[in-house]
Enzyme design. Structure first.
Site, PDB file in Angstrom:
ATOM      1  N   ASP A  13       0.814  -1.230   0.000  1.00 51.57           N
ATOM      2  CA  ASP A  13       0.000   0.000   0.000  1.00 51.57           C
ATOM      3  C   ASP A  13       0.844   1.276   0.000  1.00 51.57           C
ATOM      4  O   ASP A  13       0.441   2.308   0.534  1.00 51.57           O
ATOM      5  CB  ASP A  13      -0.961   0.011   1.213  1.00 51.57           C
ATOM      6  CG  ASP A  13      -1.832  -1.222   1.241  1.00 51.57           C
ATOM      7  OD1 ASP A  13      -2.210  -1.695   0.164  1.00 51.57           O
ATOM      8  OD2 ASP A  13      -2.140  -1.708   2.348  1.00 51.57           O
ATOM      9  N   LYS A  16       1.807   2.048  -5.168  1.00 56.56           N
ATOM     10  CA  LYS A  16       2.314   1.454  -6.416  1.00 56.56           C
ATOM     11  C   LYS A  16       1.367   1.730  -7.580  1.00 56.56           C
ATOM     12  O   LYS A  16       1.801   1.931  -8.707  1.00 56.56           O
ATOM     13  CB  LYS A  16       2.499  -0.065  -6.250  1.00 56.56           C
ATOM     14  CG  LYS A  16       3.511  -0.435  -5.191  1.00 56.56           C
ATOM     15  CD  LYS A  16       3.578  -1.924  -4.970  1.00 56.56           C
ATOM     16  CE  LYS A  16       2.333  -2.520  -4.333  1.00 56.56           C
ATOM     17  NZ  LYS A  16       2.100  -2.106  -2.937  1.00 56.56           N
ATOM     18  N   GLY A  40      -4.694  -4.122  -3.756  1.00 57.28           N
ATOM     19  CA  GLY A  40      -5.655  -3.047  -3.994  1.00 57.28           C
ATOM     20  C   GLY A  40      -4.849  -1.824  -4.358  1.00 57.28           C
ATOM     21  O   GLY A  40      -4.152  -1.266  -3.517  1.00 57.28           O
ATOM     22  N   HIS A  41      -4.846  -1.483  -5.633  1.00 51.14           N
ATOM     23  CA  HIS A  41      -4.035  -0.363  -6.117  1.00 51.14           C
ATOM     24  C   HIS A  41      -4.943   0.786  -6.522  1.00 51.14           C
ATOM     25  O   HIS A  41      -5.808   0.634  -7.368  1.00 51.14           O
ATOM     26  CB  HIS A  41      -3.165  -0.800  -7.308  1.00 51.14           C
ATOM     27  CG  HIS A  41      -2.094  -1.784  -6.946  1.00 51.14           C
ATOM     28  ND1 HIS A  41      -1.095  -2.159  -7.799  1.00 51.14           N
ATOM     29  CD2 HIS A  41      -1.855  -2.455  -5.781  1.00 51.14           C
ATOM     30  CE1 HIS A  41      -0.297  -3.020  -7.184  1.00 51.14           C
ATOM     31  NE2 HIS A  41      -0.741  -3.219  -5.964  1.00 51.14           N
ATOM     32  N   GLN A 222       1.748  -6.319  -3.499  1.00 50.93           N
ATOM     33  CA  GLN A 222       2.365  -6.507  -2.174  1.00 50.93           C
ATOM     34  C   GLN A 222       3.722  -5.787  -2.100  1.00 50.93           C
ATOM     35  O   GLN A 222       3.866  -4.762  -2.725  1.00 50.93           O
ATOM     36  CB  GLN A 222       2.481  -8.002  -1.818  1.00 50.93           C
ATOM     37  CG  GLN A 222       1.143  -8.705  -1.668  1.00 50.93           C
ATOM     38  CD  GLN A 222       0.448  -8.976  -2.978  1.00 50.93           C
ATOM     39  OE1 GLN A 222       1.029  -9.581  -3.861  1.00 50.93           O
ATOM     40  NE2 GLN A 222      -0.780  -8.542  -3.138  1.00 50.93           N
TER      41      GLN A 222
HETATM   42  P1  GDP Z   1      -0.761   0.397  -3.511  1.00 43.40           P
HETATM   43  O1  GDP Z   1      -1.397  -0.858  -3.042  1.00 43.40           O
HETATM   44  O2  GDP Z   1       0.721   0.404  -3.305  1.00 43.40           O
HETATM   45  O3  GDP Z   1      -1.121   0.760  -4.919  1.00 43.40           O
HETATM   46  O4  GDP Z   1      -1.328   1.561  -2.579  1.00 43.40           O
HETATM   47  P2  GDP Z   1      -2.878   1.760  -2.140  1.00 43.40           P
HETATM   48  O5  GDP Z   1      -3.646   2.277  -3.291  1.00 43.40           O
HETATM   49  O6  GDP Z   1      -3.364   0.542  -1.457  1.00 43.40           O
HETATM   50  O7  GDP Z   1      -2.715   2.842  -1.004  1.00 43.40           O
HETATM   51  C1  GDP Z   1      -2.109   4.070  -1.248  1.00 43.40           C
HETATM   52  C2  GDP Z   1      -3.114   5.200  -0.907  1.00 43.40           C
HETATM   53  O8  GDP Z   1      -2.424   6.409  -0.854  1.00 43.40           O
HETATM   54  C3  GDP Z   1      -4.190   5.376  -1.954  1.00 43.40           C
HETATM   55  O9  GDP Z   1      -5.354   5.821  -1.316  1.00 43.40           O
HETATM   56  C4  GDP Z   1      -3.623   6.469  -2.857  1.00 43.40           C
HETATM   57  O10 GDP Z   1      -4.626   7.213  -3.530  1.00 43.40           O
HETATM   58  C5  GDP Z   1      -2.916   7.326  -1.838  1.00 43.40           C
HETATM   59  N1  GDP Z   1      -1.720   8.043  -2.309  1.00 43.40           N
HETATM   60  C6  GDP Z   1      -0.747   7.599  -3.159  1.00 43.40           C
HETATM   61  N2  GDP Z   1       0.235   8.523  -3.236  1.00 43.40           N
HETATM   62  C7  GDP Z   1      -0.114   9.547  -2.435  1.00 43.40           C
HETATM   63  C8  GDP Z   1       0.519  10.778  -2.055  1.00 43.40           C
HETATM   64  O11 GDP Z   1       1.617  11.109  -2.488  1.00 43.40           O
HETATM   65  N3  GDP Z   1      -0.159  11.569  -1.155  1.00 43.40           N
HETATM   66  C9  GDP Z   1      -1.370  11.214  -0.644  1.00 43.40           C
HETATM   67  N4  GDP Z   1      -1.948  12.033   0.235  1.00 43.40           N
HETATM   68  N5  GDP Z   1      -1.975  10.073  -0.976  1.00 43.40           N
HETATM   69  C10 GDP Z   1      -1.360   9.244  -1.837  1.00 43.40           C
HETATM   70  P1  IMO Z   2      -0.970  -4.145  -2.283  1.00 47.94           P
HETATM   71  O1  IMO Z   2      -0.562  -4.664  -3.633  1.00 47.94           O
HETATM   72  C1  IMO Z   2      -0.880  -4.726   2.034  1.00 47.94           C
HETATM   73  C2  IMO Z   2      -0.988  -8.874   3.484  1.00 47.94           C
HETATM   74  C3  IMO Z   2      -2.224  -9.334   4.213  1.00 47.94           C
HETATM   75  C4  IMO Z   2      -1.617 -10.365   5.142  1.00 47.94           C
HETATM   76  C5  IMO Z   2      -0.531 -11.003   4.293  1.00 47.94           C
HETATM   77  C6  IMO Z   2      -0.937 -12.313   3.615  1.00 47.94           C
HETATM   78  O2  IMO Z   2      -2.248  -3.381  -2.282  1.00 47.94           O
HETATM   79  O3  IMO Z   2       0.161  -3.430  -1.624  1.00 47.94           O
HETATM   80  P2  IMO Z   2      -2.529 -12.912   1.569  1.00 47.94           P
HETATM   81  O4  IMO Z   2      -3.986 -12.683   1.351  1.00 47.94           O
HETATM   82  O5  IMO Z   2      -1.653 -12.311   0.516  1.00 47.94           O
HETATM   83  O6  IMO Z   2      -2.188 -14.358   1.805  1.00 47.94           O
HETATM   84  O7  IMO Z   2      -2.187 -12.152   2.960  1.00 47.94           O
HETATM   85  O8  IMO Z   2      -0.203 -10.038   3.303  1.00 47.94           O
HETATM   86  N1  IMO Z   2      -1.242  -8.294   2.144  1.00 47.94           N
HETATM   87  C7  IMO Z   2      -1.152  -6.992   1.854  1.00 47.94           C
HETATM   88  N2  IMO Z   2      -0.916  -5.918   2.645  1.00 47.94           N
HETATM   89  N3  IMO Z   2      -1.042  -4.543   0.715  1.00 47.94           N
HETATM   90  C8  IMO Z   2      -1.260  -5.602  -0.100  1.00 47.94           C
HETATM   91  O9  IMO Z   2      -1.309  -5.486  -1.450  1.00 47.94           O
HETATM   92  C9  IMO Z   2      -1.364  -6.892   0.465  1.00 47.94           C
HETATM   93  N4  IMO Z   2      -1.597  -8.121  -0.029  1.00 47.94           N
HETATM   94  C10 IMO Z   2      -1.504  -8.970   1.000  1.00 47.94           C
HETATM   95  O10 IMO Z   2      -2.831  -8.284   4.916  1.00 47.94           O
HETATM   96  O11 IMO Z   2      -0.991  -9.735   6.229  1.00 47.94           O
HETATM   97 MG    MG Z   3      -2.907  -1.527  -1.773  1.00 46.99          MG
END
Ligand code: GDP
Ligand code: IMO
Ligand code: MG
Length: 426
Positions: A13, A16, A40-41, A222
């Site tokens: 998270d 990415k 979840g991106h 991840q």
């Molecule tokens: P990912 O799984 O690595 O793609 O990240 P997620 O989407 O799960 O979580 C990142 C969160 O941070 C999302 O809600 C993005 O919209 C938000 N985000 C990403 N970059 C920035 C940033 O530079 N500033 C802020 N405030 N939010 C950001």
């Molecule tokens: P993105 O791509 C954050 C964590 C789960 C759990 C462990 C194993 O959005 O960064 P799984 O279902 O993969 O067997 O769970 O990994 N986990 C993540 N945490 N971001 C993710 O994906 C994750 N995908 C799995 O919370 O601790």
């Molecule tokens: Mg994510």
């Protein structure tokens, strides 16, 4: 023209999705190489939010060919739901391709994920419950179901029966409902016609694209600390979200890769169980969670929060051979008089600069903090490094030094445009 890997440098998270989308506007291909719908991106374009799970973030950019690589585990039902949802929002999904070698998450593996978690009791991992672990286990155990199996109904029926039989015994033993292999086979076959035109040989497609001089971006799910080999085992996912995983998960050789970008938050978060040395299990952490909007895109769970851990990111630099860091969410840190950064650990009274040898040591790691002066200004409108307050610039410089990697870009908001690009890559 570059081949660029984008991966998580912390526990997931990191942003990415945004980084891939931002870089992906100038690329020809975006290839996902690991994980599945545990990811979840988030991408925000013109204030509109897209949450992607299985689909590569490149799907949102015109002219990009999005590909699901052989290293991904595919819940077909979820994939088509996501395609239909995106299509209903006007996103063109017709270019999407899927590796014929990618493994499928059959419904019984979602149930196995739940059964495994239940059996672990107080030692549970806190998985996303999407069937990721059991599907990679089947793959390694050589009883997995692949996309290509959908075109051989008899062979598929045999494979499902063989894989399901031992699982049904477990379901029965723990009082869960057993599944009928014929029904599972039919469920899977129902998608065969729709998926047939999407099938591709990812390795051939990507290598030919690179030969032509096209730009290919490899998008990881991840993160490094969730890697099955290099992460905080057993509190990890079941794939290799690291640079090596990009190579096997898409069928490319190491000599083809030009840049490896690690995405890291300006602080740290983690979802699920497992050690997290800089965790703020208090009102400071709660405030950071609210300020950063740290709630999961996939499961909605509250993310655990803590300060930037430079030992972790330095480790990610080493494990992945990072050439660049994309630092996100710097805007969230405005308003702290002092910002602690973990520069090393203390384990049993001894200072450790690097990741400890064993998880028992990591579980005991106490962060050694350096406090850096903060800034009050709202930086979300900054678009150049020079516009950032002096203390924010100094924070970046210190993080670069500690992480042993240059910070290529800085995120100052969720929107596609809210990025300071210091060194253009593509
Ligand atoms: P990912 O799984 O690595 O793609 O990240 P997620 O989407 O799960 O979580 C990142 C969160 O941070 C999302 O809600 C993005 O919209 C938000 N985000 C990403 N970059 C920035 C940033 O530079 N500033 C802020 N405030 N939010 C950001
Ligand atoms: P993105 O791509 C954050 C964590 C789960 C759990 C462990 C194993 O959005 O960064 P799984 O279902 O993969 O067997 O769970 O990994 N986990 C993540 N945490 N971001 C993710 O994906 C994750 N995908 C799995 O919370 O601790
Ligand atoms: Mg994510």
């Amino acid at each position: 023209m570059p081949a660029v890997i984008v991966l998580g440098a912390q526990w997931g998270d990191e942003g990415k999705g945004k980084a891939t989308d931002q870089l992906g506007q100038n690329t020809d291909y975006v290839v996902k190489f690991n994980g599945g719908n545990n990811a979840g991106h988030t991408v925000v374009i013109d204030g509109e939010k897209y949450a992607l799970h299985l689909l590569p973030a490149g799907i949102l950019s015109e002219g990009v060919t999005p590909i699901i690589g052989n290293g991904v585990v595919v819940d077909i039902e979820v994939m088509f739901q996501e395609i239909d949802e995106m299509a209903s929002r006007g996103v063109d999904c017709s270019r999407l391709k899927v590796s014929s070698n990618a493994h499928i998450i059959p419904s019984y593996n979602r149930l196995m994920d739940q059964a495994n978690e239940r059996a672990r009791g107080k030692n549970q991992i806190g998985t996303t419950g999407r069937g990721i672990g059991p599907t990679y286990a089947d793959k390694m155990n050589r009883i997995g179901i692949r996309i290509q199996d959908l075109f051989d109904p008899e062979g598929l029926a045999e494979k499902v029966e063989a894989a399901l039989a031992p699982k049904n015994e477990i379901f029965a033993a723990v009082g869960m409902e057993t599944l009928n292999p014929e029904v599972v086979t039919e469920e899977l076959l129902a998608y065969a016609d729709r998926i047939r035109p999407m099938m591709c040989d990812v390795s051939l497609e990507v290598n030919e694209a690179l030969d032509r001089g096209d730009t290919v971006l490899f998008e990881g799910g991840q993160a490094t600390m969730l890697d099955i080999d290099h992460g905080t085992y057993p509190f990890v996912t079941s794939s290799n979200p690291t640079a090596g995983g990009a190579l096997t998960g898409a069928g490319v050789g190491p000599t083809r890769i030009d840049r490896v970008i690690g995405v890291a938050k300006a602080y740290t978060t983690r979802v699920g169980e497992g050690p997290f040395p800089t965790e703020l299990d208090d009102e400071v952490g709660e405030a950071l969670r609210i300020k950063g909007g740290e709630f999961g895109v996939t499961t909605g769970r509250a993310r655990r929060t803590g300060w930037f851990d430079a030992v972790v990111v330095r480790y990610a630099t080493r494990i992945n051979g990072l050439t660049d860091i994309c630092l996100t969410k710097l805007d969230v840190l405005s308003g702290y008089p002092l910002i602690p950064v973990c520069v090393a650990y203390e384990i049993d009274g001894v200072r450790a600069e690097e990741m400890p040898l064993d998880q028992a040591g990591f579980a005991k790691a106490v962060p050694v903090y350096e406090e850096l002066p903060g800034w009050d200004e709202d930086i979300s409108g900054c678009r150049t490094f020079e516009e950032l307050p002096a203390n924010a610039q100094a924070y970046i410089a210190r993080l670069e030094e500690l992480s042993k990697c240059r910070i290529q870009s800085i995120g100052v908001g969720p929107g596609r445009e809210a990025t300071i690009v210091r060194y253009p890559l593509i």
